[in-house]
Design a protein around this motif. Sequence first.
Motif, PDB file in Angstrom:
ATOM      1  N   ALA A 163      13.357 -17.341 -17.827  1.00  0.00           N
ATOM      2  CA  ALA A 163      14.501 -16.433 -17.724  1.00  0.00           C
ATOM      3  C   ALA A 163      15.777 -17.199 -18.062  1.00  0.00           C
ATOM      4  O   ALA A 163      15.762 -18.431 -18.169  1.00  0.00           O
ATOM      5  CB  ALA A 163      14.615 -15.859 -16.316  1.00  0.00           C
ATOM      6  N   VAL A 164      16.850 -16.463 -18.191  1.00  0.00           N
ATOM      7  CA  VAL A 164      18.171 -17.076 -18.216  1.00  0.00           C
ATOM      8  C   VAL A 164      18.644 -17.164 -16.768  1.00  0.00           C
ATOM      9  O   VAL A 164      18.612 -16.173 -16.033  1.00  0.00           O
ATOM     10  CB  VAL A 164      19.174 -16.259 -19.050  1.00  0.00           C
ATOM     11  N   TYR A 165      19.047 -18.340 -16.363  1.00  0.00           N
ATOM     12  CA  TYR A 165      19.487 -18.575 -14.991  1.00  0.00           C
ATOM     13  C   TYR A 165      21.008 -18.648 -14.959  1.00  0.00           C
ATOM     14  O   TYR A 165      21.624 -19.366 -15.762  1.00  0.00           O
ATOM     15  CB  TYR A 165      18.876 -19.867 -14.452  1.00  0.00           C
ATOM     16  N   TYR A 166      21.567 -17.895 -14.035  1.00  0.00           N
ATOM     17  CA  TYR A 166      23.010 -17.811 -13.895  1.00  0.00           C
ATOM     18  C   TYR A 166      23.453 -18.324 -12.532  1.00  0.00           C
ATOM     19  O   TYR A 166      22.828 -18.029 -11.512  1.00  0.00           O
ATOM     20  CB  TYR A 166      23.494 -16.367 -14.025  1.00  0.00           C
ATOM     21  N   CYS A 167      24.558 -19.020 -12.532  1.00  0.00           N
ATOM     22  CA  CYS A 167      25.214 -19.427 -11.310  1.00  0.00           C
ATOM     23  C   CYS A 167      26.319 -18.409 -11.017  1.00  0.00           C
ATOM     24  O   CYS A 167      26.992 -17.928 -11.942  1.00  0.00           O
ATOM     25  CB  CYS A 167      25.819 -20.816 -11.517  1.00  0.00           C
ATOM     26  N   ALA A 168      26.511 -18.094  -9.735  1.00  0.00           N
ATOM     27  CA  ALA A 168      27.536 -17.128  -9.355  1.00  0.00           C
ATOM     28  C   ALA A 168      28.130 -17.520  -8.012  1.00  0.00           C
ATOM     29  O   ALA A 168      27.463 -18.166  -7.192  1.00  0.00           O
ATOM     30  CB  ALA A 168      26.955 -15.721  -9.289  1.00  0.00           C
ATOM     31  N   VAL A 169      29.358 -17.104  -7.795  1.00  0.00           N
ATOM     32  CA  VAL A 169      30.064 -17.443  -6.560  1.00  0.00           C
ATOM     33  C   VAL A 169      30.734 -16.209  -5.973  1.00  0.00           C
ATOM     34  O   VAL A 169      31.267 -15.372  -6.707  1.00  0.00           O
ATOM     35  CB  VAL A 169      31.147 -18.512  -6.824  1.00  0.00           C
TER      36      VAL A 169
END
Length: 129
Positions: A92-98
């Motif tokens: 998958a495409v892995y995303y960081c989020a805050v």
Amino acid sequence: EVQLVESGGGLVQTGGSLRLSCAALEFTFPNYAMCWFRQAPGNEREGVSCISSSDGSTNYADSVKGRFTISTDSAKNTVYLQMNNLKPEDTAVYYCAVKPGRFQGMGGITLSYVAMDYWGKGTLITVYS
């Protein structure tokens, strides 16, 4: 302006390991939850893991429990995702989020992707068998 920069993605064989990093730039919030999400082709974005800056508590999706570990270096405003025993379904495409805010007891909190305020551009992980 807050920027999240992910790194560490790539191609790995089934059973292998990778470590993702997410550096938060221009980030001044004293409390926040940092999370990893992923999105495979044709699928909705799903939560993988989150960590609270307030108490260090964490949560994990059932599909990654025991294989992935989230950690943070608050001095560097960086969150990591250590991924072991990778499977093709982790591709998958892995995303960081805050999401700024004070979160305690992340084990009892579920943050949907629609709740997050800042996002990285994502990094692709491909696990081949």
